[in-house]
Design an enzyme around this catalytic site. Structure first.
Site, mmCIF file in Angstrom:
data_model
loop_
_atom_site.group_PDB
_atom_site.id
_atom_site.type_symbol
_atom_site.label_atom_id
_atom_site.label_comp_id
_atom_site.label_asym_id
_atom_site.label_seq_id
_atom_site.Cartn_x
_atom_site.Cartn_y
_atom_site.Cartn_z
ATOM 1 N N HIS A 104 -10.138 -5.106 -3.191
ATOM 2 C CA HIS A 104 -8.796 -5.295 -2.626
ATOM 3 C C HIS A 104 -8.906 -5.783 -1.200
ATOM 4 O O HIS A 104 -9.747 -5.331 -0.435
ATOM 5 C CB HIS A 104 -7.966 -4.009 -2.706
ATOM 6 N N ASP A 157 0.851 -1.194 0.000
ATOM 7 C CA ASP A 157 0.000 0.000 0.000
ATOM 8 C C ASP A 157 0.886 1.243 0.000
ATOM 9 O O ASP A 157 1.899 1.299 0.693
ATOM 10 C CB ASP A 157 -0.916 -0.007 1.229
ATOM 11 N N ILE A 158 0.488 2.244 -0.773
ATOM 12 C CA ILE A 158 1.282 3.471 -0.889
ATOM 13 C C ILE A 158 1.262 4.287 0.409
ATOM 14 O O ILE A 158 2.156 5.094 0.656
ATOM 15 C CB ILE A 158 0.755 4.312 -2.088
ATOM 16 N N GLY A 169 -15.530 3.301 4.466
ATOM 17 C CA GLY A 169 -14.426 4.147 4.026
ATOM 18 C C GLY A 169 -13.740 3.676 2.765
ATOM 19 O O GLY A 169 -12.583 4.023 2.515
ATOM 20 N N ASN A 192 -12.851 -3.202 2.851
ATOM 21 C CA ASN A 192 -13.806 -2.119 3.035
ATOM 22 C C ASN A 192 -14.799 -2.154 1.886
ATOM 23 O O ASN A 192 -14.414 -2.288 0.725
ATOM 24 C CB ASN A 192 -13.081 -0.766 3.063
ATOM 25 N N HIS A 234 -6.912 -5.866 2.197
ATOM 26 C CA HIS A 234 -5.792 -5.296 2.941
ATOM 27 C C HIS A 234 -5.211 -6.386 3.847
ATOM 28 O O HIS A 234 -5.954 -7.015 4.613
ATOM 29 C CB HIS A 234 -6.258 -4.168 3.865
#
Ligand code: 5GP
Ligand code: ZN
Length: 115
Positions: free
Chosen positions: A101, A30-31, A94, A88, A103
């Site tokens: 995706h 993740d960025i 959010g 999410n 996480h």
């Protein structure tokens, strides 16, 4: 989807720190990490979210996603101390990127319940 940020990562139009690629799945850091290890696992075909039928009608894809989660959490050393998998979905959760995706968050103690 031409303007989807994750589809652009899949097409290598945007750089990403990739940790795993299989026939149907891509995983990358993740960025904006929320934990010492924060990896996103995504399908390589555009699937809007976890309620999308393109996910629930593709058993090979769901198998590959969970195989990827198991491999990455082993390879990155998350399995022993524990980690969290988060999806999410929708505004209350959010969700900001509308390409499914998962996480993977680990490397520190994670509080519960989430905010
Ligand atoms: P969401 O809020 O939709 O559950 O999570 C989207 C995640 O995608 C966020 O954690 C955000 O930091 C990450 N993200 C957004 N754009 C990029 C990008 O261009 N590259 C990478 N590696 N991660 C991104
Ligand atoms: Zn996409």
């Amino acid at each position: 989807m031409t303007d989807c940020v994750f589809c652009r990562i899949i097409r290598r139009e945007i750089p990403a720190n990739i940790v795993l690629e299989t026939e149907k799945v891509l995983a990358f850091h993740d960025i904006n990490p929320e934990a010492p290890t924060h990896v996103l696992v995504i399908p390589k075909k555009h699937i809007a979210n976890i309620r999308d039928e393109k996910l629930s009608t593709d058993p090979d894809l769901t198998t590959e996603i969970f195989q990827a989660i198991q491999k990455i959490t082993s390879d990155l050393g998350l399995a022993e101390d524990g980690f969290r998998v988060v999806v999410n979905c929708g505004e209350n959760a959010g969700e900001t990127v509308h390409h499914l995706h998962f996480h993977l968050l680990g490397g520190r103690e994670l509080t519960w319940p989430p905010g």
